[in-house]
Design an enzyme around this catalytic site. Structure first.
Site, PDB file in Angstrom:
ATOM      1  N   ASN A 234      -6.271   4.438   5.721  1.00  0.00           N
ATOM      2  CA  ASN A 234      -5.198   4.533   4.683  1.00  0.00           C
ATOM      3  C   ASN A 234      -5.116   3.301   4.788  1.00  0.00           C
ATOM      4  O   ASN A 234      -3.916   3.232   3.230  1.00  0.00           O
ATOM      5  CB  ASN A 234      -4.722   5.930   4.851  1.00  0.00           C
ATOM      6  CG  ASN A 234      -3.519   5.914   4.257  1.00  0.00           C
ATOM      7  OD1 ASN A 234      -3.890   6.008   2.331  1.00  0.00           O
ATOM      8  ND2 ASN A 234      -2.286   5.644   4.327  1.00  0.00           N
TER       9      ASN A 234
ATOM     10  N   TYR B  98      -6.603  -7.883  -3.570  1.00  0.00           N
ATOM     11  CA  TYR B  98      -7.198  -6.393  -3.572  1.00  0.00           C
ATOM     12  C   TYR B  98      -7.521  -5.757  -3.668  1.00  0.00           C
ATOM     13  O   TYR B  98      -8.695  -5.176  -3.577  1.00  0.00           O
ATOM     14  CB  TYR B  98      -5.464  -5.695  -4.053  1.00  0.00           C
ATOM     15  CG  TYR B  98      -5.059  -3.779  -3.876  1.00  0.00           C
ATOM     16  CD1 TYR B  98      -5.051  -3.680  -2.821  1.00  0.00           C
ATOM     17  CD2 TYR B  98      -5.448  -3.495  -5.289  1.00  0.00           C
ATOM     18  CE1 TYR B  98      -4.738  -2.068  -2.661  1.00  0.00           C
ATOM     19  CE2 TYR B  98      -4.989  -1.855  -5.152  1.00  0.00           C
ATOM     20  CZ  TYR B  98      -5.246  -1.502  -3.405  1.00  0.00           C
ATOM     21  OH  TYR B  98      -4.946  -0.229  -3.788  1.00  0.00           O
ATOM     22  N   ALA B  99      -8.243  -6.269  -5.116  1.00  0.00           N
ATOM     23  CA  ALA B  99      -9.610  -5.432  -6.486  1.00  0.00           C
ATOM     24  C   ALA B  99     -11.029  -5.801  -5.448  1.00  0.00           C
ATOM     25  O   ALA B  99     -12.013  -5.574  -5.266  1.00  0.00           O
ATOM     26  CB  ALA B  99      -9.401  -5.400  -7.518  1.00  0.00           C
ATOM     27  N   ALA B 100     -10.856  -6.948  -4.816  1.00  0.00           N
ATOM     28  CA  ALA B 100     -11.967  -7.615  -4.183  1.00  0.00           C
ATOM     29  C   ALA B 100     -12.592  -7.084  -2.606  1.00  0.00           C
ATOM     30  O   ALA B 100     -13.056  -6.483  -2.560  1.00  0.00           O
ATOM     31  CB  ALA B 100     -11.567  -9.264  -4.179  1.00  0.00           C
TER      32      ALA B 100
ATOM     33  N   LYS C 186     -10.540  -3.425  -2.343  1.00  0.00           N
ATOM     34  CA  LYS C 186     -11.050  -2.542  -2.111  1.00  0.00           C
ATOM     35  C   LYS C 186     -12.657  -2.498  -2.633  1.00  0.00           C
ATOM     36  O   LYS C 186     -13.365  -1.328  -1.762  1.00  0.00           O
ATOM     37  CB  LYS C 186     -10.648  -1.785  -2.686  1.00  0.00           C
ATOM     38  CG  LYS C 186      -8.715  -1.370  -2.270  1.00  0.00           C
ATOM     39  CD  LYS C 186      -8.735  -0.768  -1.318  1.00  0.00           C
ATOM     40  CE  LYS C 186      -6.813  -0.192  -1.122  1.00  0.00           C
ATOM     41  NZ  LYS C 186      -7.476  -0.095   0.273  1.00  0.00           N
TER      42      LYS C 186
HETATM   43  N1  LIG Z   1      -0.276   4.907  -4.004  1.00  0.00           N
HETATM   44  C1  LIG Z   1      -1.621   4.658  -5.016  1.00  0.00           C
HETATM   45  O1  LIG Z   1      -1.031   5.093  -6.151  1.00  0.00           O
HETATM   46  C2  LIG Z   1      -2.865   4.147  -4.557  1.00  0.00           C
HETATM   47  C3  LIG Z   1      -3.934   3.744  -6.170  1.00  0.00           C
HETATM   48  C4  LIG Z   1      -5.428   3.565  -5.346  1.00  0.00           C
HETATM   49  C5  LIG Z   1      -5.232   3.408  -3.794  1.00  0.00           C
HETATM   50  N2  LIG Z   1      -4.361   3.825  -2.566  1.00  0.00           N
HETATM   51  C6  LIG Z   1      -4.481   3.333  -1.572  1.00  0.00           C
HETATM   52  O2  LIG Z   1      -4.040   4.410  -1.154  1.00  0.00           O
HETATM   53  C7  LIG Z   1      -3.695   3.612   0.409  1.00  0.00           C
HETATM   54  C8  LIG Z   1      -1.929   4.453   0.667  1.00  0.00           C
HETATM   55  O3  LIG Z   1      -1.172   3.670  -0.429  1.00  0.00           O
HETATM   56  P1  LIG Z   1       0.366   4.363  -0.613  1.00  0.00           P
HETATM   57  O4  LIG Z   1       0.495   4.008  -1.913  1.00  0.00           O
HETATM   58  O5  LIG Z   1       0.514   5.708   0.419  1.00  0.00           O
HETATM   59  O6  LIG Z   1       0.588   3.293   0.100  1.00  0.00           O
HETATM   60  P2  LIG Z   1       2.492   3.064   1.465  1.00  0.00           P
HETATM   61  O7  LIG Z   1       2.994   1.517   0.477  1.00  0.00           O
HETATM   62  O8  LIG Z   1       3.274   4.290   0.280  1.00  0.00           O
HETATM   63  O9  LIG Z   1       1.598   3.567   2.526  1.00  0.00           O
HETATM   64  C9  LIG Z   1       1.348   2.289   3.695  1.00  0.00           C
HETATM   65  C10 LIG Z   1       1.274   2.539   5.034  1.00  0.00           C
HETATM   66  O10 LIG Z   1       0.907   1.341   5.602  1.00  0.00           O
HETATM   67  C11 LIG Z   1       1.141   0.663   6.863  1.00  0.00           C
HETATM   68  N3  LIG Z   1       1.144   0.214   6.961  1.00  0.00           N
HETATM   69  C12 LIG Z   1       0.808  -0.767   6.284  1.00  0.00           C
HETATM   70  N4  LIG Z   1       0.569  -2.675   7.041  1.00  0.00           N
HETATM   71  C13 LIG Z   1      -0.179  -2.259   7.830  1.00  0.00           C
HETATM   72  C14 LIG Z   1      -0.663  -2.500   8.974  1.00  0.00           C
HETATM   73  N5  LIG Z   1      -0.653  -3.690   9.399  1.00  0.00           N
HETATM   74  N6  LIG Z   1      -0.895  -1.365   9.665  1.00  0.00           N
HETATM   75  C15 LIG Z   1      -0.591  -0.220   9.978  1.00  0.00           C
HETATM   76  N7  LIG Z   1       0.250   0.171   9.210  1.00  0.00           N
HETATM   77  C16 LIG Z   1       0.024  -0.701   8.192  1.00  0.00           C
HETATM   78  C17 LIG Z   1       3.256   0.812   6.016  1.00  0.00           C
HETATM   79  O11 LIG Z   1       3.813   0.763   7.014  1.00  0.00           O
HETATM   80  C18 LIG Z   1       2.554   1.990   4.904  1.00  0.00           C
HETATM   81  O12 LIG Z   1       3.575   3.126   6.300  1.00  0.00           O
HETATM   82  C19 LIG Z   1      -3.877   2.009   0.681  1.00  0.00           C
HETATM   83  O13 LIG Z   1      -4.767   1.635   0.954  1.00  0.00           O
HETATM   84  C20 LIG Z   1      -3.526   1.814  -0.930  1.00  0.00           C
HETATM   85  O14 LIG Z   1      -4.128   0.884  -1.326  1.00  0.00           O
HETATM   86  C21 LIG Z   1      -3.220   4.142  -3.292  1.00  0.00           C
END
Ligand SMILES: NC(=O)c1ccc[n+]([C@@H]2O[C@H](COP(=O)([O-])OP(=O)(O)OC[C@H]3O[C@@H](n4cnc5c(N)ncnc54)[C@H](O)[C@@H]3O)[C@@H](O)[C@H]2O)c1
Length: 261
Positions: free
Chosen positions: A100, A167-169, A171
């Site tokens: 995640n 980011y898009a690439a 994902k």
């Molecule tokens: N929130 C959205 O609308 C959304 C939409 C599409 C995809 N996503 C994807 O869902 C996932 C979670 O999103 P979110 O909104 O909960 O993000 P968030 O930023 O709230 O949480 C991300 C977590 O990842 C941790 N993190 C960052 N770098 C790290 C590393 N190098 N090692 C370990 N942990 C690390 C951060 O400390 C944080 O706790 C992501 O992959 C994001 O791209 C989110």
């Protein structure tokens, strides 16, 4: 106008779905906040032994009731080796791995993104998935029914809405790598699937999108609102459950109708 920024039950009782993960070892990356934290809490509530991996050790105290927090950088081979040695030392196996950790940083275009930021986003969102899977593989092979769930993104399917080209690439790469890994691990009875969310209302989204932007996003979604992290977690639990055992290599779009392939 519908209440666009909070969950409602108008889409059905998703959060009433229950799964039994008793005696299952579940590992969630990026679990300190947001979708990862909600997912870790859902696994814990369903009886799993949960490991919360995150680089942000300051948040460990807020998630201590959910499971075991291990400070881990998903982009570091050494950090991952220490973490997975600990988990397999505790249990000898990993039943569920949720990749995640990720995020899009600042909004950018091909002209404005710095090449080092491009590299960093590919490393965090794509290379990390490869590194974590590699580190977890021996433990997953010791499970009777291993499950990998990768969190992709609508951006990887459409090119993104005001995110970053890297980011898009990255994902899109996660969705593709999900299929590669599904082929590789099918003989081990390990399934590998991904979820492509659209707009999930987490702290990060609140920090990077002001209220009018969030309203505009909600209005662009046919179901008229953001998804809650808990709703998304329910999909992760489904893909990690025994019930999903005949599906692998799939990316499920959970996006409120924003993009229909
Ligand atoms: N929130 C959205 O609308 C959304 C939409 C599409 C995809 N996503 C994807 O869902 C996932 C979670 O999103 P979110 O909104 O909960 O993000 P968030 O930023 O709230 O949480 C991300 C977590 O990842 C941790 N993190 C960052 N770098 C790290 C590393 N190098 N090692 C370990 N942990 C690390 C951060 O400390 C944080 O706790 C992501 O992959 C994001 O791209 C989110």
């Amino acid at each position: 106008m519908r209440d666009s920024l909070s969950a409602s039950d108008e889409c059905g009782p998703m959060t009433d779905v229950t799964f039994n993960f008793e005696n299952r070892v579940a590992v969630v990356t990026g679990a300190a906040v947001g979708i990862g934290e909600a997912t870790a809490r859902a696994f814990s509530a369903a009886g799993a032994m949960v490991y919360l991996l995150d680089i942000d050790a300051d948040r460990a105290s807020t998630t201590g009731d959910v499971g075991t927090f291990l400070e881990t950088d998903v982009t570091s081979i050494d950090s991952l080796a220490r973490t997975f040695e600990r988990i397999t030392g505790d249990h000898g196996r990993i039943d569920v791995l949720v990749n995640n950790a990720g995020g899009f940083g600042v909004q950018a275009t091909t002209e404005t993104i710095d090449p080092s930021e491009w590299a960093g986003l590919i490393e965090l969102n794509l290379t990390s998935v490869f590194l974590v899977c590699r580190a977890a593989l021996a433990g997953l092979r010791n499970s009777e029914a291993g499950r990998i769930v990768n969190i992709g993104s609508l951006a990887g399917q459409t090119g993104g809405y005001r995110t970053s080209p890297a980011y898009a690439a990255a994902k899109a790469g996660v969705h593709s790598y999900t299929r590669v890994l599904a082929h590789e691990l099918a003989a081990d009875k390990i399934t590998v699937n991904a979820i492509a969310p659209s707009a999930v209302l987490t702290e990060r989204i609140i920090a990077v999108r002001d209220e009018s932007e969030r309203q505009a996003t909600a209005e662009s979604i046919p179901l008229g609102r953001y998804q809650t992290p808990e709703e998304l977690a329910a999909w992760v639990l489904f893909l990690a459950s025994a019930e999903s055992g005949f599906m692998t290599g799939e990316t499920i779009a959970v996006n409120g109708g924003r993009f229909m392939a």
